[in-house]
Design an enzyme around this catalytic site. Structure first.
Site, PDB file in Angstrom:
ATOM      1  N   CYS A 147       0.823  -1.214   0.000  1.00  0.00           N
ATOM      2  CA  CYS A 147       0.000   0.000   0.000  1.00  0.00           C
ATOM      3  C   CYS A 147       0.860   1.269   0.000  1.00  0.00           C
ATOM      4  CB  CYS A 147      -0.979   0.001   1.166  1.00  0.00           C
ATOM      5  SG  CYS A 147      -0.218  -0.145   2.797  1.00  0.00           S
ATOM      6  N   HIS A 289      -1.715   0.212   7.538  1.00  0.00           N
ATOM      7  CA  HIS A 289      -2.269   0.547   6.224  1.00  0.00           C
ATOM      8  C   HIS A 289      -2.060   2.032   5.944  1.00  0.00           C
ATOM      9  CE1 HIS A 289      -4.496  -0.151   2.628  1.00  0.00           C
ATOM     10  NE2 HIS A 289      -5.555   0.559   2.975  1.00  0.00           N
ATOM     11  N   ASP A 310      -8.136   4.178  -1.853  1.00  0.00           N
ATOM     12  CA  ASP A 310      -7.615   3.180  -0.934  1.00  0.00           C
ATOM     13  C   ASP A 310      -7.045   2.013  -1.738  1.00  0.00           C
ATOM     14  OD1 ASP A 310      -7.139   1.192   0.937  1.00  0.00           O
ATOM     15  OD2 ASP A 310      -9.002   1.517   2.038  1.00  0.00           O
TER      16      ASP A 310
END
Length: 387
Positions: A147, A289, A310
């Site tokens: 991420c 995250h 996201d």
């Protein structure tokens, strides 16, 4: 809010030369092969027009509601006009979306607002976006580590299309791969940026699945010669674990640079849409995250939402398919309810930030360093603490 040093490492003595300041950037090519997860994205996920698609969805949502309200108010009158006269035809909507997705500022659905009046009307539906070239990049299937790299790719996709970042365009023809980002980060460490962070990751990320966060991205950007701003949120600042100070900082970031010349506002849908070519997205990290904030929404009732890309959430198949030019007509028949459902995939109500007590945030504003001394000082990362 206090300034907190991110590294206490001694200043590295070295002379920076002119031009590229003696820094080998490590971005032109990478010796590591692309990770498989980079090859399995839906075509729509690399579409450069996502923000304009969201702007069009906001118009469809708000415009349909305004039309329905108008119809209800006229329904008791025997002279009321036909419902068809108050609705937008599917063909008109799909054509408008095609223009928006293509990035044509001449689209009649997003006319430029005049300079008269306040920048943000508090009693209206207002949405402020960053640079519309920001792309959406998602993690691959079974990928729970990349991420940070995906958010870095999203940042770069905007910077490549922003004034003041011409240097990046001279180094990259397109958004860097994960391997290129890893090489560039290791190069930043070799040049003395974020010494403590380099030690924590043992000076190596290439060909690994090691996570990166805001400090690694700051070191990489400083090595490239770009200014960043870091924030650390150490605890909630509101009741019930909420983060009003963090929300205020994010909102002020999107409001700070509002320019009537770069504001798009719908005349017939009841929503003001600001698309700011000179504003980069925000990198927001919490434990485990990170996400990219591309917009801030203020609804008429005062509810505020972050508009977020996201990388850990795959796109709804219908939305991914309509992002492909071959399927643009599919959005023309979306009503307010459906538009709202699609938009909610990208909305994060700000009160949901209470799910985490600590956050780290990074943004880029201010372009390149003004001197060699400024860049040298940026080797030691400093963040602003909230609270």
């Amino acid at each position: 809010m206090d300034q907190v040093p991110k590294s206490s490492a001694p200043k590295r003595q070295r002379t920076l030369s002119e031009g590229a300041w003696g820094i080998s950037l490590g971005l032109r090519s990478s010796t590591s092969a692309p990770f498989a997860s980079e090859m399995i994205l839906n075509p729509g996920e690399r579409n450069p027009g996502w923000i304009r698609v969201l702007a069009r969805l906001l118009e469809l949502q708000s415009g349909s509601r305004s039309s329905a309200s108008s119809l209800r108010s006229r329904s008791t009158s025997s002279s009321a006009s036909s419902p068809a006269s108050h609705s937008r035809s599917p063909s008109s909507s799909s054509s408008s979306l095609a223009l928006a997705l293509a990035g044509q500022s001449g689209s009649s659905t997003l006319p430029r607002r005049s300079s008269a009046g306040s920048a943000v009307a508090t009693s209206r539906h207002v949405v402020m976006f960053c640079n519309p070239s920001t792309r959406f990049h998602a993690n691959g299937v079974g990928d729970n580590w990349s991420c940070g790299y995906r958010n870095t790719q999203m940042l770069c996709s905007a910077l490549l299309n922003m004034p003041g970042y011409e240097r990046l365009r001279s180094l990259l023809q397109d958004v860097p791969t994960v391997g290129q980002i890893q090489s560039a980060l290791e190069n930043a460490w070799q040049n003395g940026f974020d010494v403590d962070g380099a030690k924590q990751l043992r000076h190596k990320v290439r060909n690994t699945h090691k996570w990166i966060g805001t400090t690694e991205v700051a070191a990489l950007m400083h090595n490239l010669g770009f200014r960043t701003k870091l924030y650390d949120v150490h605890a909630p600042t509101g009741p019930n674990g909420t983060h009003p100070q963090l929300v205020r900082v994010i909102r002020e970031y999107f409001e700070h640079s509002l320019d009537p010349a770069s504001v798009a506002a719908s005349q017939d849908s009841g929503v003001q849409i600001y698309i700011q070519d000179t504003l980069a997205p925000i990198y927001l990290q919490h434990q485990g995250h990170s996400r990219t904030i591309v917009g801030f929404e203020v609804q008429p009732d005062g509810q505020t939402n972050l508009i977020v890309f996201d990388p850990g959430r795959s796109l709804p198949p219908r939305l991914a398919s309509v992002a492909n030019v071959a399927h643009l007509g599919g959005l023309g028949k979306v009503d307010a309810t459906r538009a709202d459902a699609l938009l909610n995939h990208f909305r994060v109500p700000t009160d949901q930030l209470r799910r985490h007590g600590r956050y780290s945030m990074l943004w880029l504003r201010g372009g390149v360093f003004g001197s060699e001394d400024e860049q040298e000082a940026a080797k030691h990362l400093v963040s602003t603490r909230i609270p």
